[in-house]
Motif scaffolding. Sequence first.
Motif, PDB file in Angstrom:
ATOM      1  N   MET A  17       0.828  -1.204   0.000  1.00 31.65           N
ATOM      2  CA  MET A  17       0.000   0.000   0.000  1.00 31.65           C
ATOM      3  C   MET A  17       0.867   1.262   0.000  1.00 31.65           C
ATOM      4  O   MET A  17       0.558   2.234  -0.685  1.00 31.65           O
ATOM      5  CB  MET A  17      -0.951  -0.001   1.188  1.00 31.65           C
ATOM      6  N   PHE A  18       1.963   1.227   0.759  1.00 33.41           N
ATOM      7  CA  PHE A  18       2.864   2.374   0.772  1.00 33.41           C
ATOM      8  C   PHE A  18       3.531   2.553  -0.588  1.00 33.41           C
ATOM      9  O   PHE A  18       3.669   3.677  -1.078  1.00 33.41           O
ATOM     10  CB  PHE A  18       3.928   2.218   1.861  1.00 33.41           C
ATOM     11  N   LEU A  19       3.917   1.464  -1.206  1.00 37.66           N
ATOM     12  CA  LEU A  19       4.522   1.527  -2.532  1.00 37.66           C
ATOM     13  C   LEU A  19       3.537   2.105  -3.547  1.00 37.66           C
ATOM     14  O   LEU A  19       3.903   2.957  -4.368  1.00 37.66           O
ATOM     15  CB  LEU A  19       4.972   0.129  -2.953  1.00 37.66           C
ATOM     16  N   THR A  20       2.291   1.684  -3.474  1.00 31.01           N
ATOM     17  CA  THR A  20       1.267   2.216  -4.364  1.00 31.01           C
ATOM     18  C   THR A  20       1.013   3.689  -4.087  1.00 31.01           C
ATOM     19  O   THR A  20       0.818   4.476  -5.016  1.00 31.01           O
ATOM     20  CB  THR A  20      -0.034   1.408  -4.210  1.00 31.01           C
ATOM     21  N   LEU A  21       1.038   4.080  -2.824  1.00 29.07           N
ATOM     22  CA  LEU A  21       0.850   5.479  -2.470  1.00 29.07           C
ATOM     23  C   LEU A  21       1.976   6.345  -3.031  1.00 29.07           C
ATOM     24  O   LEU A  21       1.731   7.431  -3.559  1.00 29.07           O
ATOM     25  CB  LEU A  21       0.765   5.624  -0.951  1.00 29.07           C
ATOM     26  N   VAL A  22       3.210   5.861  -2.961  1.00 27.15           N
ATOM     27  CA  VAL A  22       4.340   6.607  -3.512  1.00 27.15           C
ATOM     28  C   VAL A  22       4.213   6.720  -5.028  1.00 27.15           C
ATOM     29  O   VAL A  22       4.479   7.775  -5.611  1.00 27.15           O
ATOM     30  CB  VAL A  22       5.677   5.950  -3.109  1.00 27.15           C
ATOM     31  N   VAL A  23       3.761   5.661  -5.681  1.00 33.97           N
ATOM     32  CA  VAL A  23       3.572   5.702  -7.136  1.00 33.97           C
ATOM     33  C   VAL A  23       2.472   6.694  -7.497  1.00 33.97           C
ATOM     34  O   VAL A  23       2.596   7.458  -8.471  1.00 33.97           O
ATOM     35  CB  VAL A  23       3.272   4.291  -7.687  1.00 33.97           C
ATOM     36  N   LEU A  24       1.386   6.731  -6.717  1.00 29.41           N
ATOM     37  CA  LEU A  24       0.321   7.709  -6.963  1.00 29.41           C
ATOM     38  C   LEU A  24       0.832   9.136  -6.822  1.00 29.41           C
ATOM     39  O   LEU A  24       0.515  10.006  -7.641  1.00 29.41           O
ATOM     40  CB  LEU A  24      -0.850   7.483  -6.005  1.00 29.41           C
ATOM     41  N   VAL A  25       1.636   9.386  -5.806  1.00 27.45           N
ATOM     42  CA  VAL A  25       2.190  10.728  -5.617  1.00 27.45           C
ATOM     43  C   VAL A  25       3.151  11.075  -6.756  1.00 27.45           C
ATOM     44  O   VAL A  25       3.170  12.208  -7.244  1.00 27.45           O
ATOM     45  CB  VAL A  25       2.879  10.830  -4.238  1.00 27.45           C
ATOM     46  N   LEU A  26       3.920  10.098  -7.210  1.00 26.12           N
ATOM     47  CA  LEU A  26       4.834  10.317  -8.332  1.00 26.12           C
ATOM     48  C   LEU A  26       4.063  10.662  -9.606  1.00 26.12           C
ATOM     49  O   LEU A  26       4.406  11.610 -10.319  1.00 26.12           O
ATOM     50  CB  LEU A  26       5.705   9.081  -8.551  1.00 26.12           C
ATOM     51  N   VAL A  27       3.019   9.916  -9.896  1.00 25.67           N
ATOM     52  CA  VAL A  27       2.207  10.182 -11.087  1.00 25.67           C
ATOM     53  C   VAL A  27       1.536  11.548 -10.974  1.00 25.67           C
ATOM     54  O   VAL A  27       1.453  12.292 -11.964  1.00 25.67           O
ATOM     55  CB  VAL A  27       1.171   9.053 -11.294  1.00 25.67           C
ATOM     56  N   THR A  28       1.074  11.899  -9.786  1.00 25.74           N
ATOM     57  CA  THR A  28       0.471  13.211  -9.583  1.00 25.74           C
ATOM     58  C   THR A  28       1.478  14.325  -9.854  1.00 25.74           C
ATOM     59  O   THR A  28       1.155  15.325 -10.494  1.00 25.74           O
ATOM     60  CB  THR A  28      -0.066  13.330  -8.142  1.00 25.74           C
ATOM     61  N   GLY A  29       2.719  14.152  -9.388  1.00 24.45           N
ATOM     62  CA  GLY A  29       3.747  15.152  -9.636  1.00 24.45           C
ATOM     63  C   GLY A  29       4.074  15.292 -11.109  1.00 24.45           C
ATOM     64  O   GLY A  29       4.230  16.410 -11.627  1.00 24.45           O
ATOM     65  N   VAL A  30       4.180  14.162 -11.805  1.00 24.12           N
ATOM     66  CA  VAL A  30       4.482  14.203 -13.237  1.00 24.12           C
ATOM     67  C   VAL A  30       3.349  14.878 -14.007  1.00 24.12           C
ATOM     68  O   VAL A  30       3.584  15.720 -14.890  1.00 24.12           O
ATOM     69  CB  VAL A  30       4.749  12.773 -13.771  1.00 24.12           C
TER      70      VAL A  30
END
Length: 108
Positions: free
Chosen positions: A34-47
Amino acid sequence: MIIVCYDIAAILLCMMLLISLRIRGLNRGRTNKMFLTLVVLVLVTGVLDVINELYGPVFSQNEFTVSNQLFFSYLYFYIRNATTPFYILYVMSVTGIWHRLKEKIFLK
């Protein structure tokens, strides 16, 4: 003037976090996933935020680019709004509320 520095810093931090999570092997278990998915979501949001901020000044305005800019904008807002409920589920998983809720639901 467009300020992109914070978005680029967020992208770099998320990339470093993903690399360190991968090196340390923290990709097993529900909470770690879940933490890994959360980091990926934040990364996609930043991009997507960088794309939205730079789309107007970099590309000329025509029908195709305006529709693409709207698509990326809606995608950004959708993922940004999906991050908060996912974060709440992650906190519930870390604190153990997840198991308590499952026990109470199945006991009824």
